[in-house]
Write an enzyme that holds these catalytic residues in place. Sequence first.
Site, mmCIF file in Angstrom:
data_model
loop_
_atom_site.group_PDB
_atom_site.id
_atom_site.type_symbol
_atom_site.label_atom_id
_atom_site.label_comp_id
_atom_site.label_asym_id
_atom_site.label_seq_id
_atom_site.Cartn_x
_atom_site.Cartn_y
_atom_site.Cartn_z
ATOM 1 N N HIS A 1 4.563 2.802 -25.900
ATOM 2 C CA HIS A 1 4.275 1.679 -25.017
ATOM 3 C C HIS A 1 2.851 1.160 -25.263
ATOM 4 C CE1 HIS A 1 7.402 3.449 -21.964
ATOM 5 N NE2 HIS A 1 7.970 2.956 -23.044
ATOM 6 N N TYR B 1 -1.303 10.788 -14.498
ATOM 7 C CA TYR B 1 -2.156 9.765 -15.091
ATOM 8 C C TYR B 1 -2.511 8.675 -14.097
ATOM 9 C CZ TYR B 1 2.170 7.131 -16.327
ATOM 10 O OH TYR B 1 3.375 6.473 -16.309
HETATM 11 C C1 LIG Z 1 5.378 3.794 -15.100
HETATM 12 C C2 LIG Z 1 6.122 3.495 -13.783
HETATM 13 C C3 LIG Z 1 7.502 3.510 -13.753
HETATM 14 N N1 LIG Z 1 8.129 3.254 -12.574
HETATM 15 C C4 LIG Z 1 9.610 3.330 -12.534
HETATM 16 C C5 LIG Z 1 10.372 2.453 -13.502
HETATM 17 C C6 LIG Z 1 11.608 3.297 -13.798
HETATM 18 O O1 LIG Z 1 12.542 3.097 -12.770
HETATM 19 C C7 LIG Z 1 11.118 4.733 -13.690
HETATM 20 C C8 LIG Z 1 10.795 5.357 -15.051
HETATM 21 O O2 LIG Z 1 9.896 4.458 -15.706
HETATM 22 P P1 LIG Z 1 9.735 4.391 -17.269
HETATM 23 O O3 LIG Z 1 11.029 4.710 -17.910
HETATM 24 O O4 LIG Z 1 9.104 3.086 -17.602
HETATM 25 O O5 LIG Z 1 8.734 5.592 -17.518
HETATM 26 P P2 LIG Z 1 8.001 5.972 -18.850
HETATM 27 O O6 LIG Z 1 8.845 5.669 -20.021
HETATM 28 O O7 LIG Z 1 7.494 7.353 -18.688
HETATM 29 O O8 LIG Z 1 6.793 4.953 -18.878
HETATM 30 C C9 LIG Z 1 5.513 5.355 -19.213
HETATM 31 O O9 LIG Z 1 5.466 5.658 -20.594
HETATM 32 C C10 LIG Z 1 4.201 6.039 -21.067
HETATM 33 C C11 LIG Z 1 4.284 6.221 -22.564
HETATM 34 C C12 LIG Z 1 3.176 5.059 -20.648
HETATM 35 O O10 LIG Z 1 2.426 4.504 -21.427
HETATM 36 C C13 LIG Z 1 3.178 4.747 -19.208
HETATM 37 O O11 LIG Z 1 2.216 3.757 -18.931
HETATM 38 C C14 LIG Z 1 4.533 4.240 -18.851
HETATM 39 O O12 LIG Z 1 4.805 3.069 -19.619
HETATM 40 O O13 LIG Z 1 9.948 4.701 -12.874
HETATM 41 C C15 LIG Z 1 7.456 2.980 -11.434
HETATM 42 O O14 LIG Z 1 8.057 2.762 -10.340
HETATM 43 N N2 LIG Z 1 6.104 2.970 -11.444
HETATM 44 C C16 LIG Z 1 5.405 3.233 -12.578
HETATM 45 O O15 LIG Z 1 4.144 3.236 -12.555
#
Ligand SMILES: Cc1cn([C@H]2C[C@H](O)[C@@H](COP(=O)(O)OP(=O)(O)O[C@H]3O[C@@H](C)C(=O)[C@@H](O)[C@H]3O)O2)c(=O)[nH]c1=O
Length: 177
Positions: free
Chosen positions: A55, A121
């Site tokens: 990301h 984080y």
């Molecule tokens: C990151 C985040 C996700 N979410 C939600 C969206 C989704 O329903 C669930 C899981 O999110 P994701 O699949 O996007 O999670 P993830 O793939 O772990 O996303 C993370 O990856 C790493 C590499 C980063 O760089 C972070 O900033 C973030 O992008 O949580 C939030 O509500 N708040 C948040 O701050």
Amino acid sequence: MLKKLPAGCKLVPLKPIDDSRGTLTEVYRQQWVEETARVQWNLVRSNAGTLRGVHLHAKRTDFLIVVEGEMWLGLYDMRRSSVTFGQSHLLCITPEMNVAAYIPTGVAHGFYFTKPSMTLYGLSDYWTLDDDFGCDPDDPALNIEWPGDARILSERDTTAGSLAEMQAFYDKWQETQ
Ligand SMILES: Cc1cn([C@H]2C[C@H](O)[C@@H](COP(=O)(O)OP(=O)(O)O[C@H]3O[C@@H](C)C(=O)[C@@H](O)[C@H]3O)O2)c(=O)[nH]c1=O
């Protein structure tokens, strides 16, 4: 692959204080990264074999601590003005190393967990999908060889586009600023 971190990335040393009860460790002070405060914190559990990313955030920085387990942090510098533009780095972080990783804007990153892990984080801006660009973590142009074969990826990361597409989105985003 760069031998050192991309420009602006930091490993901040953490100093555990031990006594007979256990350990106390400060994990964040705003002055350590000389910029604005964190406005959001995420606590994330990851199963062994999980890969999160790759990301990229255009506006937001991340300050990340590995609380439990083992995380391989893959970094790729997408900032055209940077001395380390187009270069990548992969490093392993465990709680015993007592470091926090600071990732500036414009440095793409992915997290690979070899064992059940917990990470914490802090975000410099509230999370929004608008500032969460993504690309295929196995794009050869990233030049990141993730350790381990078994992989658990999100649907979004499995179907993400190429690094070149993410670079084009990022370049376009910068032109509009
Ligand atoms: C990151 C985040 C996700 N979410 C939600 C969206 C989704 O329903 C669930 C899981 O999110 P994701 O699949 O996007 O999670 P993830 O793939 O772990 O996303 C993370 O990856 C790493 C590499 C980063 O760089 C972070 O900033 C973030 O992008 O949580 C939030 O509500 N708040 C948040 O701050």
